[in-house]
Design a protein around this motif. Structure first.
Motif, mmCIF file in Angstrom:
data_model
loop_
_atom_site.group_PDB
_atom_site.id
_atom_site.type_symbol
_atom_site.label_atom_id
_atom_site.label_comp_id
_atom_site.label_asym_id
_atom_site.label_seq_id
_atom_site.Cartn_x
_atom_site.Cartn_y
_atom_site.Cartn_z
ATOM 1 N N THR A 104 0.183 -29.227 -17.747
ATOM 2 C CA THR A 104 0.984 -29.254 -16.517
ATOM 3 C C THR A 104 1.345 -30.684 -16.171
ATOM 4 O O THR A 104 0.667 -31.338 -15.364
ATOM 5 C CB THR A 104 0.216 -28.593 -15.354
ATOM 6 O OG1 THR A 104 -0.218 -27.283 -15.747
ATOM 7 C CG2 THR A 104 1.087 -28.482 -14.110
ATOM 8 N N PRO A 105 2.386 -31.232 -16.789
ATOM 9 C CA PRO A 105 2.782 -32.607 -16.449
ATOM 10 C C PRO A 105 3.370 -32.696 -15.049
ATOM 11 O O PRO A 105 4.193 -31.866 -14.656
ATOM 12 C CB PRO A 105 3.833 -32.943 -17.514
ATOM 13 C CG PRO A 105 4.368 -31.613 -17.949
ATOM 14 C CD PRO A 105 3.227 -30.647 -17.842
ATOM 15 N N VAL A 106 2.930 -33.678 -14.304
ATOM 16 C CA VAL A 106 3.511 -33.954 -12.992
ATOM 17 C C VAL A 106 4.709 -34.862 -13.208
ATOM 18 O O VAL A 106 4.598 -35.939 -13.799
ATOM 19 C CB VAL A 106 2.486 -34.611 -12.053
ATOM 20 C CG1 VAL A 106 3.147 -35.042 -10.753
ATOM 21 C CG2 VAL A 106 1.340 -33.646 -11.766
ATOM 22 N N GLN A 107 5.875 -34.420 -12.733
ATOM 23 C CA GLN A 107 7.109 -35.161 -12.951
ATOM 24 C C GLN A 107 7.482 -36.054 -11.774
ATOM 25 O O GLN A 107 8.118 -37.092 -11.953
ATOM 26 C CB GLN A 107 8.251 -34.168 -13.226
ATOM 27 C CG GLN A 107 7.990 -33.299 -14.451
ATOM 28 C CD GLN A 107 8.846 -32.047 -14.467
ATOM 29 O OE1 GLN A 107 9.055 -31.416 -13.436
ATOM 30 N NE2 GLN A 107 9.347 -31.688 -15.646
ATOM 31 N N GLU A 108 7.101 -35.641 -10.583
ATOM 32 C CA GLU A 108 7.460 -36.415 -9.395
ATOM 33 C C GLU A 108 6.439 -36.144 -8.300
ATOM 34 O O GLU A 108 5.895 -35.041 -8.195
ATOM 35 C CB GLU A 108 8.857 -36.035 -8.903
ATOM 36 C CG GLU A 108 9.326 -36.830 -7.683
ATOM 37 C CD GLU A 108 10.738 -36.507 -7.266
ATOM 38 O OE1 GLU A 108 11.183 -37.073 -6.237
ATOM 39 O OE2 GLU A 108 11.406 -35.697 -7.957
ATOM 40 N N ILE A 109 6.187 -37.169 -7.489
ATOM 41 C CA ILE A 109 5.303 -37.043 -6.337
ATOM 42 C C ILE A 109 6.099 -37.429 -5.097
ATOM 43 O O ILE A 109 6.705 -38.506 -5.043
ATOM 44 C CB ILE A 109 4.072 -37.957 -6.470
ATOM 45 C CG1 ILE A 109 3.325 -37.653 -7.770
ATOM 46 C CG2 ILE A 109 3.146 -37.784 -5.271
ATOM 47 C CD1 ILE A 109 2.208 -38.623 -8.071
ATOM 48 N N SER A 110 6.112 -36.529 -4.132
ATOM 49 C CA SER A 110 6.840 -36.781 -2.880
ATOM 50 C C SER A 110 5.874 -36.724 -1.710
ATOM 51 O O SER A 110 4.929 -35.917 -1.703
ATOM 52 C CB SER A 110 7.940 -35.729 -2.676
ATOM 53 O OG SER A 110 8.831 -35.700 -3.781
ATOM 54 N N LEU A 111 6.107 -37.574 -0.729
ATOM 55 C CA LEU A 111 5.342 -37.525 0.504
ATOM 56 C C LEU A 111 5.975 -36.504 1.442
ATOM 57 O O LEU A 111 7.198 -36.461 1.582
ATOM 58 C CB LEU A 111 5.312 -38.898 1.172
ATOM 59 C CG LEU A 111 4.672 -40.032 0.364
ATOM 60 C CD1 LEU A 111 4.766 -41.333 1.141
ATOM 61 C CD2 LEU A 111 3.237 -39.725 0.014
ATOM 62 N N THR A 112 5.151 -35.678 2.062
ATOM 63 C CA THR A 112 5.637 -34.678 3.012
ATOM 64 C C THR A 112 4.896 -34.859 4.334
ATOM 65 O O THR A 112 3.908 -35.607 4.412
ATOM 66 C CB THR A 112 5.392 -33.254 2.482
ATOM 67 O OG1 THR A 112 3.983 -32.975 2.493
ATOM 68 C CG2 THR A 112 5.926 -33.085 1.065
ATOM 69 N N ALA A 113 5.354 -34.129 5.351
ATOM 70 C CA ALA A 113 4.693 -34.212 6.653
ATOM 71 C C ALA A 113 3.248 -33.732 6.573
ATOM 72 O O ALA A 113 2.374 -34.223 7.291
ATOM 73 C CB ALA A 113 5.470 -33.385 7.684
ATOM 74 N N ALA A 114 2.984 -32.779 5.648
ATOM 75 C CA ALA A 114 1.638 -32.214 5.533
ATOM 76 C C ALA A 114 0.784 -32.893 4.475
ATOM 77 O O ALA A 114 -0.408 -32.618 4.367
ATOM 78 C CB ALA A 114 1.730 -30.718 5.227
ATOM 79 N N GLY A 115 1.384 -33.785 3.683
ATOM 80 C CA GLY A 115 0.613 -34.445 2.633
ATOM 81 C C GLY A 115 1.503 -34.878 1.486
ATOM 82 O O GLY A 115 2.331 -35.777 1.621
ATOM 83 N N LYS B 258 7.804 -39.898 -11.310
ATOM 84 C CA LYS B 258 8.586 -40.541 -10.264
ATOM 85 C C LYS B 258 7.732 -40.628 -9.007
ATOM 86 O O LYS B 258 7.256 -39.619 -8.491
ATOM 87 C CB LYS B 258 9.863 -39.745 -9.982
ATOM 88 C CG LYS B 258 10.782 -40.418 -8.967
ATOM 89 C CD LYS B 258 12.064 -39.614 -8.759
ATOM 90 C CE LYS B 258 12.958 -40.283 -7.729
ATOM 91 N NZ LYS B 258 14.190 -39.491 -7.501
ATOM 92 N N LEU B 259 7.553 -41.840 -8.512
ATOM 93 C CA LEU B 259 6.677 -42.084 -7.371
ATOM 94 C C LEU B 259 7.474 -42.144 -6.069
ATOM 95 O O LEU B 259 8.688 -42.356 -6.080
ATOM 96 C CB LEU B 259 5.907 -43.390 -7.585
ATOM 97 C CG LEU B 259 5.034 -43.444 -8.846
ATOM 98 C CD1 LEU B 259 4.396 -44.813 -8.968
ATOM 99 C CD2 LEU B 259 3.978 -42.357 -8.825
#
Length: 255
Positions: free
Chosen positions: A192-203, A233-234
């Motif tokens: 399960t490669p993580v392609q992008e990480i996004s910040l959200t209101a909940a985490g 992608k950070l």
């Protein structure tokens, strides 16, 4: 399932994070791009022979936390000195030459500590025209996997000051020791490669080929080489309080 903490990367650091969090009453998931755990710790079983394809030595063994974990698990450890400092039958490398090369390497290491190059490039501590400069370059390449021109003098000096000459092996495999310490109670997603990480209101939201994974916080433990390649992608936004993330860990971990 609501996830409190997602750990990205299933190598020794990811497994260590999972061990630390296990049993604390949080929902934890470890996400690994490969089809196996261990990262650079990878032991193959070849007709009963345990062969480490990645890391194989307990470096600075008396100070290495994996030594204590191996002892606690009853894993056999070979504590005899490593053979890599000895030339087989002195072929092509006389004892006098070996001593001279070793002294030159030690002198270069000490210059890094005592008189660090102003540009922080480890090659700057080489003796101009030194007879053993190529030897030093080769040995550092084995140790660090890079050229002296690409290595931080400060980082290498810090490693040199903290390390010891105790290098031990385990006949059962270093990779096998690492993967055996993945804790129960932590959910695991392989391949399960993580392609992008996004910040959200909940985490945070983690984009994967199988869909988004949402968690209150994420711990990023994959290698610096992977991060430098831009395979994940950070976040480009700001953290709470208006601070821009200055590192992957600060960007992904919200407490």
């Amino acid at each position: 399932m609501e996830i409190d903490i997602a750990i990205i990367g299933g190598g020794a650091a990811g497994i260590g994070a999972a061990r630390h969090l296990a049993g604390q009453g949080r929902k934890v998931m470890l996400i690994e791009a490969a089809a196996r755990l261990g990262g650079r710790g990878w032991t193959l079983d070849l007709a009963g022979l345990k062969l480490d394809m990645g890391c194989a030595w307990l470096h600075s063994a008396s100070r290495n936390v994996w030594t204590r974990l191996a002892e606690a698990a009853g894993v056999e450890i070979y504590r005899r000195p490593s053979a890599w400092r000895r030339q087989y039958r002195d072929l092509g490398f006389t004892p006098a030459e070996q001593d001279a090369a070793s002294e030159a390497f030690d002198a270069w290491s000490q210059r890094l500590i005592d008189n660090r190059p102003a540009d922080d490039v480890a090659a700057g501590a080489l003796e101009p025209g030194g007879a053993w400069n190529d030897y030093i370059r080769t040995i550092v390449g084995f140790i660090s996997g890079g050229r002296l021109e690409d290595i931080s003098a400060a980082d290498y000096a810090a490693y040199e000051e903290a390390s010891t000459d105790e290098n031990w092996r385990m006949p059962g495999g270093y990779g096998a020791l690492i993967t055996s310490h993945f804790p129960a109670g932590v959910d695991l997603k392989l391949s399960t490669p993580v392609q992008e990480i996004s910040l959200t209101a909940a985490g945070v939201a983690l984009t994967t080929p199988g869909g988004a994974i949402r968690a209150r916080a994420a711990i990023l433990t994959c290698s610096t080489a992977m991060l430098a390649d831009g395979r994940i992608k950070l976040p480009a936004g700001r953290l709470r309080g208006g601070r821009r993330p200055h590192s992957c860990r600060s960007a992904m971990t919200r407490r």
